[in-house]
Design an enzyme around this catalytic site. Structure first.
Site, PDB file in Angstrom:
ATOM      1  N   LYS A   1       1.000   5.788   3.956  1.00  0.00           N
ATOM      2  CA  LYS A   1       0.407   5.689   5.293  1.00  0.00           C
ATOM      3  C   LYS A   1       0.618   4.289   5.878  1.00  0.00           C
ATOM      4  O   LYS A   1       1.066   4.145   7.010  1.00  0.00           O
ATOM      5  CB  LYS A   1      -1.083   6.051   5.259  1.00  0.00           C
ATOM      6  CG  LYS A   1      -1.340   7.483   4.787  1.00  0.00           C
ATOM      7  CD  LYS A   1      -2.790   7.898   4.931  1.00  0.00           C
ATOM      8  CE  LYS A   1      -3.737   7.217   3.982  1.00  0.00           C
ATOM      9  NZ  LYS A   1      -3.594   7.617   2.557  1.00  0.00           N
TER      10      LYS A   1
ATOM     11  N   ARG B   1     -11.515  10.620   6.884  1.00  0.00           N
ATOM     12  CA  ARG B   1     -11.381  11.027   5.493  1.00  0.00           C
ATOM     13  C   ARG B   1     -12.369  12.125   5.126  1.00  0.00           C
ATOM     14  O   ARG B   1     -12.357  12.590   3.984  1.00  0.00           O
ATOM     15  CB  ARG B   1     -11.661   9.830   4.599  1.00  0.00           C
ATOM     16  CG  ARG B   1     -10.396   9.188   4.004  1.00  0.00           C
ATOM     17  CD  ARG B   1     -10.865   7.962   3.268  1.00  0.00           C
ATOM     18  NE  ARG B   1     -10.006   7.496   2.238  1.00  0.00           N
ATOM     19  CZ  ARG B   1      -9.206   6.427   2.387  1.00  0.00           C
ATOM     20  NH1 ARG B   1      -9.100   5.826   3.535  1.00  0.00           N
ATOM     21  NH2 ARG B   1      -8.498   6.000   1.364  1.00  0.00           N
TER      22      ARG B   1
ATOM     23  N   ARG C   1       1.718  -0.616  -7.278  1.00  0.00           N
ATOM     24  CA  ARG C   1       1.608  -1.175  -5.920  1.00  0.00           C
ATOM     25  C   ARG C   1       1.074  -2.600  -5.924  1.00  0.00           C
ATOM     26  O   ARG C   1       0.139  -2.933  -6.627  1.00  0.00           O
ATOM     27  CB  ARG C   1       0.684  -0.293  -5.083  1.00  0.00           C
ATOM     28  CG  ARG C   1       0.497  -0.820  -3.661  1.00  0.00           C
ATOM     29  CD  ARG C   1       0.006   0.236  -2.752  1.00  0.00           C
ATOM     30  NE  ARG C   1      -1.417   0.520  -2.920  1.00  0.00           N
ATOM     31  CZ  ARG C   1      -2.090   1.342  -2.133  1.00  0.00           C
ATOM     32  NH1 ARG C   1      -1.476   1.977  -1.157  1.00  0.00           N
ATOM     33  NH2 ARG C   1      -3.372   1.565  -2.340  1.00  0.00           N
TER      34      ARG C   1
ATOM     35  N   ARG D   1      -4.503  -4.537  -5.973  1.00  0.00           N
ATOM     36  CA  ARG D   1      -5.848  -4.172  -5.527  1.00  0.00           C
ATOM     37  C   ARG D   1      -6.700  -3.720  -6.705  1.00  0.00           C
ATOM     38  O   ARG D   1      -6.205  -3.046  -7.601  1.00  0.00           O
ATOM     39  CB  ARG D   1      -5.756  -3.036  -4.495  1.00  0.00           C
ATOM     40  CG  ARG D   1      -5.324  -3.520  -3.136  1.00  0.00           C
ATOM     41  CD  ARG D   1      -4.991  -2.386  -2.185  1.00  0.00           C
ATOM     42  NE  ARG D   1      -5.923  -1.259  -2.195  1.00  0.00           N
ATOM     43  CZ  ARG D   1      -5.859  -0.250  -1.335  1.00  0.00           C
ATOM     44  NH1 ARG D   1      -4.946  -0.253  -0.381  1.00  0.00           N
ATOM     45  NH2 ARG D   1      -6.712   0.736  -1.399  1.00  0.00           N
TER      46      ARG D   1
ATOM     47  N   ARG E   1      -9.982   8.209  -7.095  1.00  0.00           N
ATOM     48  CA  ARG E   1      -9.629   8.323  -5.670  1.00  0.00           C
ATOM     49  C   ARG E   1      -8.906   9.633  -5.389  1.00  0.00           C
ATOM     50  O   ARG E   1      -9.066  10.236  -4.327  1.00  0.00           O
ATOM     51  CB  ARG E   1      -8.778   7.128  -5.235  1.00  0.00           C
ATOM     52  CG  ARG E   1      -9.630   5.868  -5.079  1.00  0.00           C
ATOM     53  CD  ARG E   1      -8.808   4.625  -5.182  1.00  0.00           C
ATOM     54  NE  ARG E   1      -7.961   4.425  -4.030  1.00  0.00           N
ATOM     55  CZ  ARG E   1      -6.819   3.729  -4.049  1.00  0.00           C
ATOM     56  NH1 ARG E   1      -6.396   3.189  -5.173  1.00  0.00           N
ATOM     57  NH2 ARG E   1      -6.125   3.580  -2.956  1.00  0.00           N
TER      58      ARG E   1
HETATM   59  P1  AMP Z   1      -7.383   2.665   1.654  1.00  0.00           P
HETATM   60  O1  AMP Z   1      -6.857   1.289   1.838  1.00  0.00           O
HETATM   61  O2  AMP Z   1      -7.245   3.509   2.878  1.00  0.00           O
HETATM   62  O3  AMP Z   1      -6.859   3.344   0.410  1.00  0.00           O
HETATM   63  O4  AMP Z   1      -8.979   2.512   1.426  1.00  0.00           O
HETATM   64  C1  AMP Z   1      -9.493   1.795   0.324  1.00  0.00           C
HETATM   65  C2  AMP Z   1     -10.949   2.181   0.084  1.00  0.00           C
HETATM   66  O5  AMP Z   1     -11.730   1.852   1.241  1.00  0.00           O
HETATM   67  C3  AMP Z   1     -11.211   3.660  -0.141  1.00  0.00           C
HETATM   68  O6  AMP Z   1     -11.014   4.058  -1.491  1.00  0.00           O
HETATM   69  C4  AMP Z   1     -12.673   3.779   0.298  1.00  0.00           C
HETATM   70  O7  AMP Z   1     -13.541   3.244  -0.704  1.00  0.00           O
HETATM   71  C5  AMP Z   1     -12.715   2.844   1.487  1.00  0.00           C
HETATM   72  N1  AMP Z   1     -12.352   3.548   2.743  1.00  0.00           N
HETATM   73  C6  AMP Z   1     -11.276   3.326   3.556  1.00  0.00           C
HETATM   74  N2  AMP Z   1     -11.265   4.157   4.607  1.00  0.00           N
HETATM   75  C7  AMP Z   1     -12.370   4.944   4.464  1.00  0.00           C
HETATM   76  C8  AMP Z   1     -12.910   6.026   5.212  1.00  0.00           C
HETATM   77  N3  AMP Z   1     -12.311   6.477   6.330  1.00  0.00           N
HETATM   78  N4  AMP Z   1     -14.064   6.584   4.766  1.00  0.00           N
HETATM   79  C9  AMP Z   1     -14.688   6.151   3.655  1.00  0.00           C
HETATM   80  N5  AMP Z   1     -14.221   5.156   2.885  1.00  0.00           N
HETATM   81  C10 AMP Z   1     -13.074   4.547   3.281  1.00  0.00           C
END
Ligand code: AMP
Length: 220
Positions: free
Chosen positions: A16, A90, A129, A162, A173
């Site tokens: 993404k 999400r 990553r 990360r 996840r």
């Molecule tokens: P990402 O970078 O999109 O993989 O997001 C990393 C982490 O941030 C996720 O595993 C969630 O803990 C939190 N997070 C990001 N976007 C959301 C969302 N739309 N709703 C809930 N938690 C989120």
């Protein structure tokens, strides 16, 4: 269409963030990544960051009202013409909230792009990553001669892994994605908004070209 929003949907590691960069260049969309916003809040040590960190480190979703709140704030802070959502919505509750806010700020939905990737590929991608702390560029130990602690080739910032890209959090996840986010695939398919893109098995450039074609097709 002059004003519109695009949603990138798919499991963690689907690409993404990577495809968002290409779409930013071609369509001038504002990239709205809730993950990046939350990581910035954690790095700044704000109250929001403190609340979010425990969920993020555990590979869980930050509560809907918190995430909806930051998106709402971002969209009402300055009027955007084109928004690209990465990692949001999400959950079905977030999808409904986005629909409401999009009407308020006059950003009709153009298309939802579903990046399809197998679980095996997700695990391979996420465990290798790396990301730059400074410019957010994404790399992978599979393709790039970099490791945690290296310098970013584009901005010289620090490259790191990360916390939630460690093996246990990755599996968690994926589970969370399957239970809470995957239902959105059907939600958008039923509305006729979904375009599916096979996001593995060819080059990043070829996949990006397909993603861009889907946006062109929907936004004109
Ligand atoms: P990402 O970078 O999109 O993989 O997001 C990393 C982490 O941030 C996720 O595993 C969630 O803990 C939190 N997070 C990001 N976007 C959301 C969302 N739309 N709703 C809930 N938690 C989120």
């Amino acid at each position: 269409m002059d004003k519109y929003n695009i949603i990138l949907l798919g499991p963690p590691g689907a690409g993404k963030g990577t495809h968002a960069e290409a779409l930013k260049r071609e369509f001038g969309v504002e990239h709205i990544s809730t993950g990046d916003m939350l990581r910035a809040a954690v790095a700044e040590g704000t109250e929001l960051g403190r609340q979010a960190k425990q969920y993020m480190d555990a590979g869980k979703l930050v509560p809907d009202e918190v995430v909806i709140g930051i998106v709402r704030e971002r969209l009402s802070a300055n009027r955007l013409d084109r928004a690209l959502f990465d990692g949001f919505p999400r959950t079905p509750a977030q999808a409904e909230a986005l629909e409401e806010v999009a009407v308020e700020v006059l950003l009709p939905a153009a298309v939802v792009i579903y990046l399809q990737v197998s679980d095996e590929e997700v695990v391979l991608r996420l465990s290798g990553r790396l990301q730059c702390r400074k410019c957010g560029a994404i790399y992978n130990t599979r393709y790039d001669q970099l490791e945690s602690g290296s310098q970013c080739p584009s901005c010289q910032g620090e490259i790191y892994q990360r916390d939630d890209d460690q093996a246990e959090a990755i599996l968690q996840r994926l589970r969370v994605y399957r239970e809470q986010t995957a239902p959105l695939i059907d939600y958008y398919r039923k509305r006729g908004q979904l375009v599916e893109v096979q996001a593995e098995g060819s080059t990043i450039e070829a996949i990006s070209a397909e993603v861009a074609a889907a946006v062109r097709g929907a936004a004109g």
